[in-house]
Design a protein around this motif. Structure first.
Motif, PDB file in Angstrom:
ATOM      1  N   ARG A   1      34.388 -14.038 -25.056  1.00  0.00           N
ATOM      2  CA  ARG A   1      35.598 -13.219 -25.163  1.00  0.00           C
ATOM      3  C   ARG A   1      36.587 -13.762 -26.197  1.00  0.00           C
ATOM      4  N   GLU A   2      37.173 -12.819 -26.917  1.00  0.00           N
ATOM      5  CA  GLU A   2      38.221 -13.153 -27.873  1.00  0.00           C
ATOM      6  C   GLU A   2      39.066 -11.903 -28.103  1.00  0.00           C
ATOM      7  N   PRO A   3      40.312 -12.057 -28.569  1.00  0.00           N
ATOM      8  CA  PRO A   3      41.160 -10.880 -28.799  1.00  0.00           C
ATOM      9  C   PRO A   3      40.560  -9.959 -29.858  1.00  0.00           C
ATOM     10  N   VAL A   4      40.615  -8.667 -29.565  1.00  0.00           N
ATOM     11  CA  VAL A   4      40.109  -7.669 -30.499  1.00  0.00           C
ATOM     12  C   VAL A   4      41.057  -6.485 -30.506  1.00  0.00           C
TER      13      VAL A   4
ATOM     14  N   GLU B   1      40.623  -8.206 -24.753  1.00  0.00           N
ATOM     15  CA  GLU B   1      39.649  -9.187 -25.235  1.00  0.00           C
ATOM     16  C   GLU B   1      38.249  -8.602 -25.023  1.00  0.00           C
ATOM     17  N   LEU B   2      37.330  -9.014 -25.885  1.00  0.00           N
ATOM     18  CA  LEU B   2      35.947  -8.525 -25.791  1.00  0.00           C
ATOM     19  C   LEU B   2      34.979  -9.654 -26.063  1.00  0.00           C
ATOM     20  N   GLY B   3      33.947  -9.715 -25.236  1.00  0.00           N
ATOM     21  CA  GLY B   3      32.838 -10.627 -25.474  1.00  0.00           C
ATOM     22  C   GLY B   3      31.530  -9.881 -25.382  1.00  0.00           C
TER      23      GLY B   3
ATOM     24  N   VAL C   1      25.131  -6.562 -23.563  1.00  0.00           N
ATOM     25  CA  VAL C   1      26.240  -6.627 -22.610  1.00  0.00           C
ATOM     26  C   VAL C   1      27.552  -6.761 -23.368  1.00  0.00           C
ATOM     27  N   ALA C   2      28.529  -5.962 -22.963  1.00  0.00           N
ATOM     28  CA  ALA C   2      29.902  -6.095 -23.472  1.00  0.00           C
ATOM     29  C   ALA C   2      30.829  -6.281 -22.281  1.00  0.00           C
ATOM     30  N   VAL C   3      31.716  -7.260 -22.350  1.00  0.00           N
ATOM     31  CA  VAL C   3      32.676  -7.521 -21.285  1.00  0.00           C
ATOM     32  C   VAL C   3      34.078  -7.401 -21.875  1.00  0.00           C
ATOM     33  N   THR C   4      34.881  -6.499 -21.291  1.00  0.00           N
ATOM     34  CA  THR C   4      36.279  -6.356 -21.717  1.00  0.00           C
ATOM     35  C   THR C   4      37.190  -7.035 -20.698  1.00  0.00           C
ATOM     36  N   ALA C   5      38.300  -7.522 -21.184  1.00  0.00           N
ATOM     37  CA  ALA C   5      39.299  -8.150 -20.301  1.00  0.00           C
ATOM     38  C   ALA C   5      40.678  -7.627 -20.682  1.00  0.00           C
ATOM     39  N   VAL C   6      41.368  -6.994 -19.713  1.00  0.00           N
ATOM     40  CA  VAL C   6      42.715  -6.457 -19.923  1.00  0.00           C
ATOM     41  C   VAL C   6      43.558  -6.790 -18.696  1.00  0.00           C
TER      42      VAL C   6
END
Length: 634
Positions: free
Chosen positions: A576-579, A469-471, A492-497
């Protein structure tokens, strides 16, 4: 940058913007009026109402005899210069006339004060005026030759306007014509009242004689030869080693700092050489459209202001509908683009790479690796990876091109395909000291980076993958380039894995004050909501149009910066949302400064500053000494 390049960058302390022509003229007229009151003092009336009239008359005489030559030079120099093929603009012409007027007033005032204490007569003051007018001619000649690249004889025409205008007024109002006879009056008796108006001039002008004008012509010729000798002596090393003239550099530098022109790029074009540079693109997209794009060409966004690639971060950000992150690549000043047109080549390559990206929904959690002084944050997207390198809390500046290529190649040895290697460029102690943190091939720091890249590549190649996910969030900020923040502000970029969140913070600035990166990073991860973070700068040189050392945190409150980044991180988390993500690399052929050219240019420019000033003083003293001899025996 190296110490030599630092010294060259320090020349930006001389940078200014030329005022508009009307501002220069207004100031010149004011100085002329004040000088007139001081020079043509009606002291007997100073304490009476009638004295106001005489003070006004003194001011008018100052404007007439000092200001009119300045006005003639201000309006005439650019016109005449362009007529003979030059490039002097009205604003530069007016500023040049103003400075010349100040030179005249300063020399004559000093001579007048000296004459009061030594008992010298009024003639001494006018002898000094001759020297002042000749000095103004020499100064203007040097500037016109440098700016317009005209020959000595051609440049003498516009350069002489201010001196000639002043000499004509002095000739007419001193009554010198009445003393010139060749078997009778030199001119017809009917013209004499118009060309010999001593009755309308201040009484001090009676000390002027025909001899002064002869000496003025001889002195101007002598000073012109001195200017020519100075230029030839200073120019020879440049032509021998670089194949260009120092006058080309001076013209471009003056044009850039005074009027923000592109003339400096023409000079850099003569020095440049072609290079192939990788242009890497890391793209994130949703089902609907591209959400964010990291663009990393291996160039240096310099050398200053908007010259060359100095404004590359803003240009690339405007070229894409997605939110663009243009961090600093591993390249130093040798990879400055020579002209802004070269940016278009980079943008075309970036778009070509973006069109070739193969996307993947899988990514790894981010990892942090330390090797010696180097700390590297890495995250894989599919079989590609983003690596961010820093030497904080140590001090570092640019990483050389070869070091970055080697580190990226080392990261790929474990099975990664394309690697986007970012120089975080986030901790430096300015332009002082013997070691400015330049990471060069063969240095311990270079091996630290290569080692960190290799270990990071190994860990990412074998790491588990999960959906990503990326926001993103962006704020232009209230700060300006003078505050160390460019037009892109903070992104700013925030990744979530797999439950791990990583923040990538990009500030549009040129490096950061010592310790600031650590404080910002600690603030981001302090509450435990984020697992990793790195703060980067774009190395934009927009912020270096006025100061060579204008790092993030030097002019703004770190607490305000910290609050703004924390707010943006929170906004990015909410976004954040799926990318899916992917990397592609395209090579671009561009013209850059070239290997060792930056160092050679910096060395020569520093030598001109260090030795040229002393040589100029020597030439001036020699010319003045000869002038004194001429005056004594004339």
């Amino acid at each position: 940058m190296t110490t030599t390049q630092s010294d060259l960058a320090g020349l930006s302390r001389f940078i200014f913007r030329a005022p508009s022509w009307y501002t220069s003229l207004a100031f010149a007229i004011l100085i002329a009026a004040v000088a007139g009151v001081a020079a043509f003092d009606s002291g007997a009336y100073a304490r009476t109402w009638r004295g106001l009239f005489f003070v006004g008359r003194d001011a008018w005489e100052g404007i007439f005899f000092i200001g009119i030559p300045t006005v003639v030079a201000a309006f005439g120099t650019s016109g005449v210069d362009r007529l003979v093929g030059g490039t002097l603009t009205p604003s530069r012409s007016s500023l040049l006339a103003l400075i010349s007027e100040i030179i005249v007033v300063t020399i004559v005032t000093a001579a007048a004060i000296f004459s009061v204490f030594t008992g010298l007569e009024q003639r001494f003051v006018f002898d000094a005026l001759v020297v002042a007018l000749a000095s103004v001619f020499a100064f203007r000649l040097l500037v016109v030759m440098a700016v317009s690249r005209s020959s000595l004889l051609v440049a003498s025409i516009p350069a002489s306007l201010q001196t000639v205008a002043a000499a004509v007024l002095l000739f007419i109002y001193s009554g010198t014509l009445r003393f010139l006879e060749v078997g009778g009056p030199l001119l017809d008796v009917y013209l004499t009242p118009y060309l010999a108006r001593s009755a309308d001039a201040p009484a001090e002008f009676s000390a002027i004689s025909a001899q002064h004008f002869v000496l003025l012509g001889i002195t101007c010729g002598l000073y012109a030869l001195a200017v020519y000798a100075f230029i030839v002596a200073v120019d020879r090393p440049w032509r021998r080693s670089l194949g260009v003239s120092v006058l080309d550099f001076l013209r471009g530098f003056v044009g850039h700092v005074a009027e923000d022109s592109r003339e400096l790029e023409k000079f850099f074009q003569q020095l440049g050489e072609e290079a192939l540079v990788p242009v890497s693109v890391l793209s994130f997209r949703t089902d609907d459209s591209e959400k964010a794009r990291f663009v990393l060409p291996m160039i240096h966004p310099g050398p200053m202001g908007e010259i060359g690639g100095g404004n590359f971060p803003e240009r690339v950000a405007r070229d894409c509908s997605a939110l663009v992150f243009p961090p600093h690549a591993t390249a130093g000043h040798d990879f400055n683009l020579v002209t802004e047109r070269e940016v278009d080549t980079i943008l075309d390559a970036a778009q070509t790479a973006a069109d070739r990206v193969s996307y993947d929904t899988a990514a790894t959690r981010s990892v942090r690796v330390r090797s010696g002084e180097n700390s590297m944050l890495g995250q894989a997207f599919g079989d590609d990876a983003l690596l961010v390198s820093t030497y904080a809390p140590g001090f570092a500046d640019d990483v050389e091109y070869g070091v970055g290529l080697s580190a990226a190649a080392e990261a790929r040895t474990s099975g990664l395909d394309d690697v986007v290697l970012v120089d975080a460029h986030n901790s430096n102690d300015g332009l002082n000291g013997p070691d400015l943190g330049h990471v060069t091939p063969g240095s311990q720091r270079a091996f630290d980076m290569i080692g960190a890249a290799g270990i990071t590549g190994q860990r990412l190649s074998t790491a588990d993958r999960g959906d990503i996910e990326l926001g993103v969030a962006w704020d232009e900020t209230p700060w300006e380039p003078a505050d160390g923040i460019g037009p892109l502000g903070i992104r700013v970029a925030v990744t979530a894995v797999d439950g791990q969140e990583t923040a990538y913070v990009l500030i549009d600035g040129n490096n950061m004050e010592p310790g600031l990166r650590g404080k910002l990073r600690d603030a981001i991860v302090a509450d435990g909501s984020l697992d990793e973070a790195e703060v980067m700068t774009t190395d934009t040189h927009i912020v270096n149009s006025v100061e060579a050392d204008n790092q993030v945190g030097a002019a703004i409150d770190p607490a305000e910066l910290k609050r703004l980044i924390s707010d943006l991180v929170a906004a990015a988390r909410d976004d954040r949302e799926p990318v899916e993500a992917g990397v592609a690399v395209e090579r671009a052929a561009v013209t850059v400064f070239g290997n060792d050219r930056t160092e050679t240019l910096a060395s020569h420019a520093n030598a001109v500053v260090a030795l040229g000033g002393a040589f100029a003083v020597s030439v001036i003293l020699a010319a003045v000494a000869v002038s004194i001899l001429i005056f004594l025996f004339a």
